[in-house]
Structure formats: structure tokens, C-alpha cells
Design an enzyme around this catalytic site. Structure first.
Site, mmCIF file in Angstrom:
data_model
loop_
_atom_site.group_PDB
_atom_site.id
_atom_site.type_symbol
_atom_site.label_atom_id
_atom_site.label_comp_id
_atom_site.label_asym_id
_atom_site.label_seq_id
_atom_site.Cartn_x
_atom_site.Cartn_y
_atom_site.Cartn_z
ATOM 1 N N PRO A 69 -15.023 -26.692 -4.728
ATOM 2 C CA PRO A 69 -15.405 -27.998 -5.043
ATOM 3 C C PRO A 69 -14.353 -28.775 -6.016
ATOM 4 O O PRO A 69 -13.768 -28.154 -7.026
ATOM 5 C CB PRO A 69 -16.833 -27.710 -5.945
ATOM 6 C CG PRO A 69 -16.657 -26.201 -6.298
ATOM 7 C CD PRO A 69 -15.651 -25.511 -5.396
ATOM 8 N N CYS A 154 -17.690 -25.125 -15.354
ATOM 9 C CA CYS A 154 -17.028 -26.418 -15.634
ATOM 10 C C CYS A 154 -16.944 -26.366 -17.337
ATOM 11 O O CYS A 154 -17.620 -26.094 -18.246
ATOM 12 C CB CYS A 154 -18.265 -27.362 -15.773
ATOM 13 S SG CYS A 154 -17.610 -29.169 -16.054
ATOM 14 N N GLY A 256 -8.214 -18.491 -8.072
ATOM 15 C CA GLY A 256 -7.326 -18.638 -9.128
ATOM 16 C C GLY A 256 -5.772 -18.406 -8.731
ATOM 17 O O GLY A 256 -5.473 -17.292 -8.315
ATOM 18 N N ALA A 278 -8.235 -24.010 -4.894
ATOM 19 C CA ALA A 278 -8.597 -25.289 -5.298
ATOM 20 C C ALA A 278 -7.246 -26.061 -5.136
ATOM 21 O O ALA A 278 -6.756 -26.836 -4.205
ATOM 22 C CB ALA A 278 -9.101 -25.351 -6.710
ATOM 23 N N ARG A 279 -6.208 -26.064 -6.302
ATOM 24 C CA ARG A 279 -5.044 -26.812 -6.382
ATOM 25 C C ARG A 279 -4.237 -26.428 -5.306
ATOM 26 O O ARG A 279 -3.459 -27.049 -4.853
ATOM 27 C CB ARG A 279 -4.448 -26.289 -7.873
ATOM 28 C CG ARG A 279 -5.118 -27.037 -9.046
ATOM 29 C CD ARG A 279 -4.613 -26.400 -10.281
ATOM 30 N NE ARG A 279 -4.825 -25.011 -10.211
ATOM 31 C CZ ARG A 279 -3.828 -24.063 -10.893
ATOM 32 N NH1 ARG A 279 -2.990 -24.569 -11.879
ATOM 33 N NH2 ARG A 279 -4.108 -22.751 -11.026
#
Ligand SMILES: Cc1cc2nc3c(=O)[nH]c(=O)nc-3n(C[C@H](O)[C@H](O)[C@H](O)COP(=O)(O)O)c2cc1C
Length: 408
Positions: A69, A154, A256, A278-279
Site C-alpha cells: 500500500p 504508519c 524492505g 514498495a519503493r
């Protein structure tokens, strides 16, 4: 209501056994979004617990590639791009429970799902058992998803100071009530995303995981960094490996720093059930293909521009092709470009693979477009956006939103 996410009301009025079914057995069909007091809320939970236990759907995503997400960047057009390149599981951007309960349309829009998203979840943020359970109940009847995730990773102050996000890792009693309450009202599995802990050298995840398993969580994703750490150091995959054992038999996904198929292979060797990216997906959405095909893809600048063109087309379809839609598409494209510029073409690397925490020295691309795409300047990103969406309006400015752009 979110268009793509809306589902037809089930015949029995929603949930597994509420509405008409509940009435037949003399249980009042309480609609939780109308509950206002704590007493009413507890009454609702009590009535729910007398109903037949739900037959939950199952979530089997072991070995699958999970696109993380991503607030702002993980919008529906971007997820369509990632699906095309091989992402298996996708998730909506974090939605705030209180905003959903207040009926904020922009929050509901975050729950939209595209038809290509065959395994799709939504992610929620909140700090209180009553609002989160109420929200889960409402969503259970209104959106069509495969799982619901709670964001307990978060780090941002706004969320953390209210007791939400990774603050929940230190609020066990509330966390348990949230998980049990939501799980009880959802027909789909509940998953949780956590960090290693809050402080840098105080790991909490290994102690929390057996609890989450016992509270009924179907799957956990562990981002191998603490709140304090943010993106300054590499994710701790050794610790993730320890946590796999603590979570067992509940599947644990690891998250990660994955930017190559080698990174993904190393990650899988820790015994995790799968990886979340993610990234890596923002820098190169074709990473999913690279992992599946176990290769490095020396993609050309024109192929990359084609991907951006597809994104803008999906954006105009999603946000509209009027002036407002064009400018919304442009803003989201620019947010994405602020990550995309960090990709270094395979053919230019002295040593493979590129690592996510390395800052490449300034380099010239093999053509003008490749050089332009490597630029760290917002003005150059704007120029790329103009190639696809026409000139920007007068006095246009742009600032990237996310701090994750920072290097080590
Ligand atoms: C732009 C951006 C937005 C993010 N938004 C969310 C989010 O909405 N929910 C969430 O759980 N994590 C969010 N994250 C964190 C990522 O999901 C992920 O845990 C983190 O970036 C580490 O993975 P990576 O090393 O593959 O980037 C976000 C990260 C980035 C870079």
C-alpha cells in the site's frame, strides 16, 4: 460511494448472518453505522456474537508478489501498471476509518478496485476499537475485497500521536480489541502490517506475532525497520527471519529494500511466506517481471516513456479527462516521477544489481530521454509530464510529498 468497490447488498442484509437472518431468530438487525454510544456499540457486538459464526473466506497468497500500500503513489492507475508487470496482490492506499465513517468521498475513492486486481485488499488506519469495528462492518457490506489490512506501521506524527499506526504496537489491549472486533464483523480475512518496533533497538515484533496469530489474524507483513529508523538504514532481514518462526504457522510476509530479483531471492531464503515491495515498484514497476523471470531487464527510455503514457491514459480514465482530471493525473505522475528518477539503467551500471540505498553519481543516459529521466529536478519532471499531458497551467509548482525520496 466508491464506484469500483461498491457491491450489491447481500440478500440477507449484509454480514454473514445479520439482517433478515438475524430477525428470524429474534436478533435485532442493528446497523452499526447508526450506533452512537458505547453502550449501543457493545449491544451490537453482543448481538453479533450470538449469530452463527461467519464462514470466512480464505487468503492463500504464499509465494505471491505483493505490491505495498502506497499513499499518494499507489493509486489505481499505478496499480494497473504493476499488475501488467506481474504484481500478484495489490492493496489500496491507507484509508482513515474516521474519514470513511464521516462519508468523505475522497477517502471512499481510495477503496476503488480495478477489474484487473484479482487479489485485492484495502488498508485501514485508526486508533479505537469501536470506530474501527464500526468501519469494518460498514465496509463488509459495501465493498468487494479479498482482505482488509490494518496499518500498524504508519510512522507519521499525526497518526502516531492519536495512538494509531505503529503506536498500536505498544497499546496491546486496544490492539487486541481492534483485531478481535474487526475480525468478528468481517467475512474476509484480516491482515496486519507492522514494523520491527517503535524505537531503534527495541524490537517488539517477535513478541507481538504470536499474539496476533492467537487473536485470529490471517497474515502479517513485517517491514524490517523501526519507526525511529524511517528509511535511514537497511531493513533488518535477519530479524525478519527470526520473526517467521515466532509467527508460525501464521504466514509472515517480509518487506524492505527489494529492488532486484536477487534481493527477492535472499528475502525468500529467510522463510517468509512472500515479499511485499514498495519503493522498488515505484523505481521500476517491471521489477515484478524481473523477479518472476529471474533476470535483469535493460529497459530502454522509450519503453519507459510508453509505461508513463499508459499511466496517464489510465489516469485520465480514472480521474477524468477534463481540466481537473488532467491536472490530477499530472500531480500523481509527478509524485511517481520523484521516485522513478532514482532508477539507474542496467546497461549503465558498473556492478549489478542496483541497491536501493545507494545514490548514483550524476550520469549521462544513452539518449536524451534517458538523461532527462535521471534528473532529480522537479522542472525536468514537469517537462516529462508536458510531453504526455501538454503544457502546465500558469504559475504551476510541484513539491514531492514523500520523504522516502531521501537517500541514506
Ligand atoms: C510513497 C510511499 C507511500 C507509502 N504509503 C504507505 C501506506 O499507505 N501504508 C503502509 O502500510 N505503508 C506505506 N508505505 C510504506 C511501504 O508500504 C513499505 O512498508 C516501506 O516503503 C518499506 O518497503 P520498501 O523498502 O520496499 O520501500 C509507503 C511508502 C512510500 C514510499
Amino acid at each position: 460511494m466508491a464506484e469500483g468497490a461498491a457491491k450489491a447488498p447481500p440478500e440477507n442484509g449484509g454480514g454473514c448472518d445479520s439482517g433478515a437472518g438475524a430477525l428470524e431468530r429474534g436478533v435485532a438487525p442493528i446497523k452499526p453505522q447508526y450506533l452512537t454510544t458505547k453502550e449501543q456499540f457493545h449491544e451490537f457486538l453482543e448481538a453479533k456474537s450470538q449469530e452463527k459464526p461467519c464462514r470466512k473466506t480464505e487468503l492463500d497468497i504464499r509465494g505471491k508478489l505483493y505490491l505495498a500500500p502506497l499513499t499518494t503513489c499507489g493509486n489505481l492507475p499505478f496499480r494497473r501498471i504493476c499488475k501488467r508487470f506481474g504484481a500478484d496482490v495489490t492493496c489500496g492506499e491507507m484509508a482513515v476509518c474516521t474519514n470513511l465513517l464521516q462519508g468523505q468521498m475522497s477517502e471512499w475513492a481510495l477503496l476503488k478496485r480495478h477489474q484487473c486486481e484479482d487479489v485485492f485488499g484495502i488498508q485501514l488506519e485508526g486508533a479505537f476499537p469501536d470506530t474501527m469495528t464500526k468501519c469494518a462492518e460498514l465496509l463488509n457490506r459495501t465493498v468487494e475485497v479479498d482482505f482488509v489490512d490494518i496499518n500498524v506501521g504508519c510512522p507519521i506524527d499525526l497518526v502516531y500521536k492519536k495512538g494509531g499506526g505503529c503506536a498500536l504496537m505498544n497499546r496491546l489491549a486496544k490492539f487486541q480489541q481492534i483485531v478481535r472486533g474487526m475480525n468478528q464483523v468481517l467475512d474476509v480475512p484480516l491482515t496486519v502490517k507492522i514494523r520491527t518496533g517503535v524505537q531503534e533497538r527495541v524490537n517488539l515484533a517477535h513478541r507481538l506475532l504470536p499474539e496476533l496469530r492467537d487473536w485470529g489474524v490471517a497474515l502479517v507483513t513485517l517491514h524490517g525497520r523501526s519507526r525511529e529508523q524511517r528509511y535511514t538504514k537497511l531493513a533488518d532481514w535477519e530479524y525478519i527471519a527470526q520473526c517467521v518462526k515466532a509467527a508460525s504457522p501464521m504466514p509472515l510476509f517480509g518487506n524492505g529494500d527489494i529492488l532486484s530479483f536477487e534481493d527477492a531471492n535472499h528475502a525468500m531464503q529467510t522463510g517468509v511466506a512472500g515479499v511485499m515491495i514498495a519503493r522498488g515498484a515505484l523505481l521500476k514497476p517491471w521489477l515484478f517481471t524481473e523477479i518472476k523471470e529471474q533476470r535483469h531487464w535493460d529497459i530502454s527510455s522509450s519503453e519507459r516513456l510508453d509505461i508513463l503514457r499508459d499511466f496517464t491514459n489510465y489516469g485520465l480514465e480514472h480521474w477524468g479527462s477534463d481540466t481537473q482530471g488532467v491536472e490530477k493525473t499530472r500531480r500523481f505522475l509527478l509524485q511517481w516521477l520523484s521516485f522513478l528518477c532514482r532508477y539507474v539503467p542496467v546497461g549503465l551500471l558498473e556492478r549489478l544489481p542496483q541497491r536501493i540505498n545507494e545514490r548514483p553519481p550524476y550520469y549521462l543516459g544513452r539518449d536524451y530521454l534517458e538523461t532527462l529521466m535521471a534528473s532529480q529536478k522537479a522542472d525536468d519532471w514537469i517537462r516529462i509530464s508536458e510531453m504526455l499531458l501538454g503544457p502546465v497551467p500558469p504559475n504551476f509548482t510541484f513539491l514531492p510529498k514523500h520523504k522516502a525520496n531521501a537517500y541514506k
